[in-house]
Design a protein around this motif. Structure first.
Motif, PDB file in Angstrom:
ATOM      1  N   THR A 225       1.008  -1.137   0.037  1.00 25.13           N
ATOM      2  CA  THR A 225      -0.135   0.259   0.086  1.00 25.13           C
ATOM      3  C   THR A 225       0.767   1.780  -0.063  1.00 25.13           C
ATOM      4  OG1 THR A 225       0.010  -0.077   2.484  1.00 25.13           O
ATOM      5  CG2 THR A 225      -2.017  -1.012   1.454  1.00 25.13           C
ATOM      6  N   SER A 226       2.247   0.758  -0.100  1.00 27.38           N
ATOM      7  CA  SER A 226       2.651   1.950  -0.169  1.00 27.38           C
ATOM      8  C   SER A 226       3.965   2.640  -0.952  1.00 27.38           C
ATOM      9  CB  SER A 226       3.518   2.547   0.870  1.00 27.38           C
ATOM     10  OG  SER A 226       2.842   2.102   2.837  1.00 27.38           O
ATOM     11  N   ALA A 227       4.394   3.644  -1.311  1.00 27.53           N
ATOM     12  CA  ALA A 227       4.819   3.842  -2.107  1.00 27.53           C
ATOM     13  C   ALA A 227       6.982   4.030  -1.759  1.00 27.53           C
ATOM     14  CB  ALA A 227       4.870   4.990  -3.259  1.00 27.53           C
ATOM     15  N   TRP A 228       7.065   4.123  -0.967  1.00 29.86           N
ATOM     16  CA  TRP A 228       8.924   4.101   0.149  1.00 29.86           C
ATOM     17  C   TRP A 228       8.682   2.421   0.465  1.00 29.86           C
ATOM     18  CZ3 TRP A 228       8.410   1.926   5.387  1.00 29.86           C
ATOM     19  CH2 TRP A 228       7.345   1.539   5.125  1.00 29.86           C
ATOM     20  N   PHE A 229       7.769   1.345  -0.156  1.00 25.00           N
ATOM     21  CA  PHE A 229       8.751  -0.186   0.197  1.00 25.00           C
ATOM     22  C   PHE A 229       7.891  -0.127  -1.339  1.00 25.00           C
ATOM     23  CE2 PHE A 229       4.724  -0.678   2.733  1.00 25.00           C
ATOM     24  CZ  PHE A 229       4.385  -2.137   2.422  1.00 25.00           C
ATOM     25  N   ASP A 230       8.918  -2.198  -1.454  1.00 22.23           N
ATOM     26  CA  ASP A 230       8.466  -2.756  -2.080  1.00 22.23           C
ATOM     27  C   ASP A 230       8.680  -4.246  -1.684  1.00 22.23           C
ATOM     28  OD1 ASP A 230      10.973  -3.946  -3.051  1.00 22.23           O
ATOM     29  OD2 ASP A 230      10.412  -1.589  -4.627  1.00 22.23           O
TER      30      ASP A 230
ATOM     31  N   PRO B 297       5.703 -22.838   1.786  1.00 25.00           N
ATOM     32  CA  PRO B 297       6.689 -21.982   2.476  1.00 25.00           C
ATOM     33  C   PRO B 297       7.331 -21.282   1.551  1.00 25.00           C
ATOM     34  CG  PRO B 297       8.022 -23.715   3.080  1.00 25.00           C
ATOM     35  CD  PRO B 297       5.945 -24.165   2.239  1.00 25.00           C
ATOM     36  N   ASP B 298       7.583 -19.685   1.594  1.00 24.50           N
ATOM     37  CA  ASP B 298       7.760 -18.792   1.042  1.00 24.50           C
ATOM     38  C   ASP B 298       8.279 -17.988   1.525  1.00 24.50           C
ATOM     39  OD1 ASP B 298       9.428 -17.338  -1.947  1.00 24.50           O
ATOM     40  OD2 ASP B 298       7.112 -17.455  -2.751  1.00 24.50           O
ATOM     41  N   SER B 299       9.524 -16.966   0.733  1.00 26.74           N
ATOM     42  CA  SER B 299       9.720 -15.760   1.288  1.00 26.74           C
ATOM     43  C   SER B 299       9.792 -14.172   0.597  1.00 26.74           C
ATOM     44  CB  SER B 299      11.191 -15.369   2.218  1.00 26.74           C
ATOM     45  OG  SER B 299      11.022 -16.619   3.069  1.00 26.74           O
ATOM     46  N   ILE B 300       9.591 -13.437   1.387  1.00 31.58           N
ATOM     47  CA  ILE B 300       9.061 -12.027   0.559  1.00 31.58           C
ATOM     48  C   ILE B 300      10.171 -11.125   0.636  1.00 31.58           C
ATOM     49  CG2 ILE B 300       6.969 -10.287  -0.131  1.00 31.58           C
ATOM     50  CD1 ILE B 300       6.251 -13.369  -0.987  1.00 31.58           C
ATOM     51  N   PRO B 301      10.313 -10.142   0.130  1.00 36.68           N
ATOM     52  CA  PRO B 301      11.374  -8.841   0.233  1.00 36.68           C
ATOM     53  C   PRO B 301      10.553  -8.054   0.123  1.00 36.68           C
ATOM     54  CG  PRO B 301      11.795 -10.097  -2.060  1.00 36.68           C
ATOM     55  CD  PRO B 301      10.964 -10.725  -1.640  1.00 36.68           C
ATOM     56  N   VAL B 302      11.374  -7.733   1.933  1.00 42.02           N
ATOM     57  CA  VAL B 302      10.424  -5.506   1.868  1.00 42.02           C
ATOM     58  C   VAL B 302      11.538  -4.616   1.761  1.00 42.02           C
ATOM     59  CG1 VAL B 302       9.080  -4.562   3.582  1.00 42.02           C
ATOM     60  CG2 VAL B 302       8.073  -6.711   2.995  1.00 42.02           C
ATOM     61  N   ALA B 303      12.319  -4.038   0.931  1.00 39.93           N
ATOM     62  CA  ALA B 303      13.247  -3.174   1.052  1.00 39.93           C
ATOM     63  C   ALA B 303      12.157  -1.408   0.835  1.00 39.93           C
ATOM     64  CB  ALA B 303      13.526  -3.426  -0.859  1.00 39.93           C
ATOM     65  N   VAL B 304      12.792  -1.198   2.161  1.00 41.03           N
ATOM     66  CA  VAL B 304      12.492   0.664   2.484  1.00 41.03           C
ATOM     67  C   VAL B 304      13.520   1.125   0.996  1.00 41.03           C
ATOM     68  CG1 VAL B 304      12.428   1.709   4.134  1.00 41.03           C
ATOM     69  CG2 VAL B 304      11.599  -0.671   4.655  1.00 41.03           C
ATOM     70  N   HIS B 305      12.752   2.704   0.963  1.00 40.95           N
ATOM     71  CA  HIS B 305      13.734   2.977  -0.099  1.00 40.95           C
ATOM     72  C   HIS B 305      13.690   4.258   0.191  1.00 40.95           C
ATOM     73  CE1 HIS B 305      14.077   0.153  -2.571  1.00 40.95           C
ATOM     74  NE2 HIS B 305      12.543  -0.012  -2.801  1.00 40.95           N
TER      75      HIS B 305
END
Length: 186
Positions: free
Chosen positions: A55-60, A70-78
């Motif tokens: 829901t945000s433009a500052w992370f993806d 099972p899986d892993s999702i990356p969260v990258a903050v910009h």
């Protein structure tokens, strides 16, 4: 004749995310923080499909838009383009197979301004007593722990007072009080 059919119960699946929230602390001028990984599982160990959105433009969440547990999702903050403050967003995990869909993973960013430490003064700054018509000269040095350039000046100089500084962080104060300048100066 009566037929009796007994079906297996419909399985119920529960989607889980770990961690279920993320808090990132950063300072303006820092590089982007390290990627945080969200582990997505089905609590009983089953393999179920899920979708990812945010829901945000500052992370993806990178190029990962779906997966199978099972899986892993990356969260990258910009941090680029952001000003100091608190930012809040949500990573949304959905599954048509899970009874608890959607799962919301709260992402918080606390972005602070860099701390500006004051300059440190050393040298001749101390209480001093002199007699009228004597002279006083003090040299002191200023340095900045943040390695900012230090510029020195002195306001409200009385007659017979002088101040100068150089580009190396040195200041020079002089006072040659005449016979009419007895008193306390701060």
């Amino acid at each position: 004749i009566v037929n009796l059919v007994v079906n297996e119960p419909t399985p119920t699946y529960t989607l889980a995310a770990s961690p279920d929230s993320v808090v990132v602390n950063a300072m303006i001028g820092d590089p982007d923080p390290d990627t945080v990984w969200i582990n997505v599982t089905e609590t009983g160990g089953a393999n179920i499909g899920f979708n990812v959105s945010d829901t945000s433009a500052w992370f993806d969440h990178g190029i990962v838009n779906s997966g199978t547990t099972p899986d892993s999702i990356p969260v990258a903050v910009h941090l680029g383009g952001l000003v100091p403050g608190n930012y809040f967003g949500t990573l949304v995990l959905t599954s048509g197979d899970a009874t608890n869909s959607p799962i919301l993973v709260n992402i918080a960013l606390h972005l602070s301004a860099p701390v500006n430490n004051p300059p440190e003064f050393t040298g001749g700054i101390h209480d001093t007593t002199i007699t009228e018509c004597d002279s006083l000269t003090m040299m002191f040095t200023a340095s900045d722990p943040d390695e900012d350039h230090v510029t020195m000046s002195m306001d409200s100089l009385m007659p017979n007072m002088g101040f100068s500084s150089d580009s190396n962080g040195h200041g020079y104060f002089s006072f040659y009080p005449d016979f009419s300048q007895a008193g306390v100066y701060t």
